[in-house]
Design an enzyme around this catalytic site. Sequence first.
Site, PDB file in Angstrom:
ATOM      1  N   ASN A 171       0.739  -1.354  -0.220  1.00  0.00           N
ATOM      2  CA  ASN A 171      -0.549  -0.199   0.133  1.00  0.00           C
ATOM      3  C   ASN A 171       0.722   1.354  -0.169  1.00  0.00           C
ATOM      4  O   ASN A 171       1.480   1.744   1.200  1.00  0.00           O
ATOM      5  CB  ASN A 171      -0.972   0.152   1.172  1.00  0.00           C
ATOM      6  CG  ASN A 171      -1.834   1.128   1.513  1.00  0.00           C
ATOM      7  OD1 ASN A 171      -1.595   2.205  -0.039  1.00  0.00           O
ATOM      8  ND2 ASN A 171      -2.678   0.887   1.939  1.00  0.00           N
ATOM      9  N   ARG A 224      -3.192  -2.216  -3.446  1.00  0.00           N
ATOM     10  CA  ARG A 224      -3.767  -1.431  -3.221  1.00  0.00           C
ATOM     11  C   ARG A 224      -4.179   0.097  -4.030  1.00  0.00           C
ATOM     12  O   ARG A 224      -2.863   0.810  -3.937  1.00  0.00           O
ATOM     13  CB  ARG A 224      -4.424  -0.502  -1.684  1.00  0.00           C
ATOM     14  CG  ARG A 224      -4.951   0.971  -1.469  1.00  0.00           C
ATOM     15  CD  ARG A 224      -5.478   1.194  -0.290  1.00  0.00           C
ATOM     16  NE  ARG A 224      -6.251   2.500  -0.138  1.00  0.00           N
ATOM     17  CZ  ARG A 224      -5.937   3.794   0.596  1.00  0.00           C
ATOM     18  NH1 ARG A 224      -4.693   3.933   0.729  1.00  0.00           N
ATOM     19  NH2 ARG A 224      -7.379   4.557   0.302  1.00  0.00           N
ATOM     20  N   HIS A 261     -12.503   4.717   0.019  1.00  0.00           N
ATOM     21  CA  HIS A 261     -12.120   3.336   1.255  1.00  0.00           C
ATOM     22  C   HIS A 261     -13.491   2.580   0.953  1.00  0.00           C
ATOM     23  O   HIS A 261     -13.376   1.476   2.044  1.00  0.00           O
ATOM     24  CB  HIS A 261     -12.849   4.337   2.554  1.00  0.00           C
ATOM     25  CG  HIS A 261     -12.666   4.965   3.790  1.00  0.00           C
ATOM     26  ND1 HIS A 261     -12.685   6.018   4.136  1.00  0.00           N
ATOM     27  CD2 HIS A 261     -11.285   5.955   3.469  1.00  0.00           C
ATOM     28  CE1 HIS A 261     -11.930   6.986   4.515  1.00  0.00           C
ATOM     29  NE2 HIS A 261     -11.044   6.303   3.645  1.00  0.00           N
ATOM     30  N   ARG A 308     -10.013  17.823   6.215  1.00  0.00           N
ATOM     31  CA  ARG A 308     -10.724  17.621   5.149  1.00  0.00           C
ATOM     32  C   ARG A 308     -12.233  18.307   5.750  1.00  0.00           C
ATOM     33  O   ARG A 308     -12.577  18.030   6.662  1.00  0.00           O
ATOM     34  CB  ARG A 308     -11.318  16.433   4.795  1.00  0.00           C
ATOM     35  CG  ARG A 308      -9.776  15.653   4.072  1.00  0.00           C
ATOM     36  CD  ARG A 308     -10.391  14.659   3.503  1.00  0.00           C
ATOM     37  NE  ARG A 308      -9.067  14.144   3.316  1.00  0.00           N
ATOM     38  CZ  ARG A 308      -8.340  12.436   2.891  1.00  0.00           C
ATOM     39  NH1 ARG A 308      -9.766  11.850   2.897  1.00  0.00           N
ATOM     40  NH2 ARG A 308      -7.733  11.809   2.980  1.00  0.00           N
ATOM     41  N   GLU A 313      -7.657  -3.900   5.341  1.00  0.00           N
ATOM     42  CA  GLU A 313      -8.141  -3.795   4.431  1.00  0.00           C
ATOM     43  C   GLU A 313      -6.714  -5.046   3.741  1.00  0.00           C
ATOM     44  O   GLU A 313      -7.351  -5.485   2.779  1.00  0.00           O
ATOM     45  CB  GLU A 313      -7.973  -2.250   3.811  1.00  0.00           C
ATOM     46  CG  GLU A 313      -9.302  -2.140   4.125  1.00  0.00           C
ATOM     47  CD  GLU A 313      -8.444  -0.089   4.010  1.00  0.00           C
ATOM     48  OE1 GLU A 313      -8.632   0.873   3.256  1.00  0.00           O
ATOM     49  OE2 GLU A 313      -7.479   0.227   4.903  1.00  0.00           O
TER      50      GLU A 313
END
Length: 397
Positions: A7, A91, A180, A239, A380
């Site tokens: 990743n 990923r 996600h 964010r 993940e």
Amino acid sequence: MPVLVINCGSSSIKYKLYGPGAENLLAGGIIDGIGGEQPRHLHAASDQEFEAEIEVRDYRQGVAAIIKALAGWGSPPPIGDPSEIVGVGHRVVHGGDRFSESVVIDSAVIEEVESLGALAPLHNPANLAGIRAAREHLPGALGVAVFDTAFFSTLPPHAYRYAVPERWWRDFGVRRYGFHGISHRYLAERAARLLENPRPNLVTLHLGAGASACAIRDGKAVDTSMGMTPLEGLVMGTRSGDIDPAVVFHLLETGLPASEVRRGLQMEGGLLGLSGISSDFRRVADRARAGDRAAALAVETFAHRVRRYLGAFLVQVAPCDGVVFSGGIGENSDEARHLILSGLETLGLVVDPARNCGEGERRISADTGSVDIWVIPTDEESLIARDTSRLLNDRVS
């Protein structure tokens, strides 16, 4: 037949090595600060942990360092020779509307991912650098791309289209993609097993520095909070989440540079912008409990935004079988879960305080509630490893 999961972030590489069938974790770690003055390599294998400062200028050197560690660190090391690694799962953040599932990487896939770089300029180039490095250093391993956006390929047009001129969608790709997705897919599949229902109706909440919600009906995603970019939706660490687009016009017209507007929305907003303290929910919550009004507002706003999406998504998936919390905040903050779920008892969401304060994977809903509430730590990497092993087996068969 080990499988390596890579990743690549904007300045880091996280990795995990799994045994045959992606069933057991053999090793894992992170190289952080790639291209900086003092990159660090943290590695864990054979119940041992290693840490070293290394010279890593780019992802090519980073992947080489990872392979060297896998074959040399630990007693015994996880692998004897790099050629033992038969698959590498990557990923990839943005697959646009071109990839609806995980795929074996070839030159055509690389070209497609590269063409999508404008939609994810911070992530796709890094993901591609990791793919190219792995192909160079592990030429005999099958590369597999697992896309963060793929889980949302089942969104209906009324959920992914924006009410903008059609040519914006047709010519510029302006639509909701969602992010996600690897995490939300893992949570959906794990919840299906826990609920003993192969096609559950769920609302999954991945709450961390990045945060998103997903509505899942009959086991498939039908709506999500993030949009064309990961900026839309919930309040996050830095964010802003949802904001009136006219705010951007207003700021530009008052003379604020576009770069500063972008930085404010992406890097200086969210919990950090509201609290003026930190992007870390734990620190902000601590200050809120100590009486800091700005921190309290940040916590309340975070919970309010999650609750707004949760309520809307419950309607979309009714009757709902379960609500799932995950991510750094969703998994670890009983306070955040309590604030988000307070007042939703009439919707069947009743929290058991004792269960809520526990640890690990568990049901936290009271027996009197009609909707199960679960905390499920996301994983993940194991999902990427499973997809890689599946495509490997398909090649063999």
